[in-house]
Design a protein around this motif. Structure first.
Motif, PDB file in Angstrom:
ATOM      1  N   ASN A 123      26.282 -17.896  57.919  1.00 19.08           N
ATOM      2  CA  ASN A 123      25.513 -16.680  58.175  1.00 19.08           C
ATOM      3  C   ASN A 123      24.972 -16.694  59.598  1.00 19.08           C
ATOM      4  OD1 ASN A 123      22.812 -15.186  58.367  1.00 19.08           O
ATOM      5  ND2 ASN A 123      23.526 -14.478  56.378  1.00 19.08           N
ATOM      6  N   VAL A 124      25.188 -15.594  60.331  1.00 21.11           N
ATOM      7  CA  VAL A 124      24.658 -15.435  61.688  1.00 21.11           C
ATOM      8  C   VAL A 124      23.886 -14.123  61.758  1.00 21.11           C
ATOM      9  CG1 VAL A 124      25.233 -15.096  64.132  1.00 21.11           C
ATOM     10  CG2 VAL A 124      26.487 -16.772  62.773  1.00 21.11           C
ATOM     11  N   GLN A 125      22.659 -14.186  62.272  1.00 19.85           N
ATOM     12  CA  GLN A 125      21.821 -13.010  62.442  1.00 19.85           C
ATOM     13  C   GLN A 125      21.930 -12.501  63.879  1.00 19.85           C
ATOM     14  OE1 GLN A 125      19.466 -11.723  59.811  1.00 19.85           O
ATOM     15  NE2 GLN A 125      21.065 -12.868  58.737  1.00 19.85           N
ATOM     16  N   VAL A 126      21.775 -11.189  64.043  1.00 17.88           N
ATOM     17  CA  VAL A 126      21.841 -10.604  65.386  1.00 17.88           C
ATOM     18  C   VAL A 126      20.678  -9.646  65.584  1.00 17.88           C
ATOM     19  CG1 VAL A 126      23.290  -8.642  64.731  1.00 17.88           C
ATOM     20  CG2 VAL A 126      23.302  -9.433  67.089  1.00 17.88           C
ATOM     21  N   ILE A 127      20.150  -9.641  66.801  1.00 14.52           N
ATOM     22  CA  ILE A 127      19.235  -8.597  67.249  1.00 14.52           C
ATOM     23  C   ILE A 127      19.998  -7.798  68.286  1.00 14.52           C
ATOM     24  CG2 ILE A 127      17.021  -8.053  68.322  1.00 14.52           C
ATOM     25  CD1 ILE A 127      16.031 -10.800  67.479  1.00 14.52           C
ATOM     26  N   ALA A 128      20.126  -6.488  68.059  1.00 11.69           N
ATOM     27  CA  ALA A 128      20.923  -5.645  68.951  1.00 11.69           C
ATOM     28  C   ALA A 128      20.106  -4.466  69.448  1.00 11.69           C
ATOM     29  CB  ALA A 128      22.171  -5.141  68.232  1.00 11.69           C
ATOM     30  N   ARG A 129      20.477  -3.959  70.606  1.00 11.41           N
ATOM     31  CA  ARG A 129      19.876  -2.743  71.135  1.00 11.41           C
ATOM     32  C   ARG A 129      20.326  -1.546  70.302  1.00 11.41           C
ATOM     33  NH1 ARG A 129      17.504  -3.450  76.039  1.00 11.41           N
ATOM     34  NH2 ARG A 129      18.094  -5.295  77.263  1.00 11.41           N
ATOM     35  N   PRO A 130      19.676  -0.397  70.467  1.00  8.90           N
ATOM     36  CA  PRO A 130      20.076   0.796  69.698  1.00  8.90           C
ATOM     37  C   PRO A 130      21.529   1.198  69.896  1.00  8.90           C
ATOM     38  CG  PRO A 130      17.908   1.131  70.652  1.00  8.90           C
ATOM     39  CD  PRO A 130      18.421  -0.158  71.221  1.00  8.90           C
ATOM     40  N   ASP A 131      22.118   0.848  71.060  1.00 10.96           N
ATOM     41  CA  ASP A 131      23.522   1.196  71.293  1.00 10.96           C
ATOM     42  C   ASP A 131      24.481   0.127  70.795  1.00 10.96           C
ATOM     43  OD1 ASP A 131      23.136  -0.829  73.119  1.00 10.96           O
ATOM     44  OD2 ASP A 131      23.820   0.305  74.868  1.00 10.96           O
ATOM     45  N   GLY A 132      23.956  -0.942  70.185  1.00 14.86           N
ATOM     46  CA  GLY A 132      24.803  -1.999  69.650  1.00 14.86           C
ATOM     47  C   GLY A 132      25.007  -3.181  70.570  1.00 14.86           C
ATOM     48  N   THR A 133      24.473  -3.137  71.779  1.00  9.20           N
ATOM     49  CA  THR A 133      24.592  -4.276  72.692  1.00  9.20           C
ATOM     50  C   THR A 133      23.811  -5.457  72.135  1.00  9.20           C
ATOM     51  OG1 THR A 133      24.755  -2.815  74.608  1.00  9.20           O
ATOM     52  CG2 THR A 133      24.185  -5.114  75.035  1.00  9.20           C
ATOM     53  N   PRO A 134      24.447  -6.613  71.925  1.00  6.25           N
ATOM     54  CA  PRO A 134      23.732  -7.754  71.344  1.00  6.25           C
ATOM     55  C   PRO A 134      22.706  -8.335  72.306  1.00  6.25           C
ATOM     56  CG  PRO A 134      25.950  -8.396  71.998  1.00  6.25           C
ATOM     57  CD  PRO A 134      25.870  -6.913  72.165  1.00  6.25           C
ATOM     58  N   LEU A 135      21.497  -8.542  71.813  1.00  5.76           N
ATOM     59  CA  LEU A 135      20.449  -9.199  72.579  1.00  5.76           C
ATOM     60  C   LEU A 135      20.393 -10.688  72.279  1.00  5.76           C
ATOM     61  CD1 LEU A 135      17.530  -6.616  72.157  1.00  5.76           C
ATOM     62  CD2 LEU A 135      18.750  -7.152  74.283  1.00  5.76           C
ATOM     63  N   TRP A 136      20.641 -11.033  71.011  1.00  4.32           N
ATOM     64  CA  TRP A 136      20.508 -12.438  70.616  1.00  4.32           C
ATOM     65  C   TRP A 136      21.257 -12.695  69.319  1.00  4.32           C
ATOM     66  CZ3 TRP A 136      17.709 -14.849  66.452  1.00  4.32           C
ATOM     67  CH2 TRP A 136      17.560 -16.248  66.601  1.00  4.32           C
TER      68      TRP A 136
END
Length: 248
Positions: A123-136
């Motif tokens: 399992n991998v979690q992602v934080i993304a910007r509203p446009d889908g660009t991954p932040l972390w």
């Protein structure tokens, strides 16, 4: 180096960035001569990550036995969660979601079996910007881990609550906290405005899938054949390369 590998650099915009990262790291370490120059070592690394080629195939193409650049240069340069959220605060919003990195595991490896996806993985979690660009991207945890449990363990929930960042997430994150917005259950049985909320929520959250599409465009993460202990490092390496692409 075979023709297949010779054409790879034309297809990957991050090749030059990787070459410079390896060069800078060698200078920093005052590294001795290596059989492969920075350019070819970068190409070897990208062949491993982008094409999911085995070390035997790489050895045949490059005349070497292992690829180490992604382990000691690239993964360490991936942004941390604090760095990724720098500049975000009350009034901003992000998308949080999880995905499964499929692995070749046997049925006895229960912690790695995801009931949601009906297969083994991490399992991998992602934080993304509203446009889908991954932040972390988070480190990888066994596939059985629940999304909300993983988000709490990685500090995502606390970080977003502390900064008062609005988070769009799916139903798996219900109960995370006041700033997390999730869809209503049984929305078809609810009044129309509940149903409209779910539709609007889904539209705003949909771009988050772009972050995972970017991650899994690297074939090594479509079906990982390596040890599960290495997947976190690979994810961080790919994040570094995605950062190169976005910044370039």
């Amino acid at each position: 180096m075979n023709r297949h590998h010779q054409s790879l650099w034309r297809l990957d915009f991050s090749h030059w960035e990787v070459s410079w990262l390896i060069y800078a790291r060698r200078r920093e370490l005052n590294s001795p001569w290596r059989r492969l120059g920075c350019f070819k070592q970068a190409l070897l690394t990208l062949a491993r990550l982008r094409k999911n080629e085995t070390f035997a195939q790489l050895a045949a193409g490059f005349g070497v036995s292992t690829a180490t650049a992604w382990r000691y240069v690239l993964a360490a340069r991936a942004p941390g969660r604090h760095e990724a959220l720098t500049g975000l605060g009350e009034g901003d919003h992000v998308i949080v979601d999880g995905t499964l990195i499929p692995t070749d595991r046997i049925a006895a490896d229960e912690p790695y079996y995801s009931m949601k996806h009906r297969r083994h993985g991490m399992n991998v979690q992602v934080i993304a910007r509203p446009d889908g660009t991954p932040l972390w991207f988070s480190r990888a945890t066994p596939g059985r881990t629940h999304e909300l449990t993983a988000a709490r363990a990685h500090g995502i929930v606390q970080a977003c609550l502390t900064r008062q960042i609005l988070v769009l997430a799916d139903r798996a994150y219900q109960g995370a906290g006041a700033t997390f917005r999730t869809p209503y259950y049984h929305h078809r049985e609810q009044p129309e405005h509940y149903q409209q909320f779910n539709r609007d929520h889904a539209k705003l959250r949909a771009p988050g899938e772009r972050a995972f599409a970017q991650l899994k465009s690297w074939r090594i993460l479509r079906r990982a054949r390596c040890s599960t202990r290495r997947i976190s490092t690979i994810v961080q390496t790919v994040h570094t390369l995605l950062t190169c692409n976005y910044s370039g």
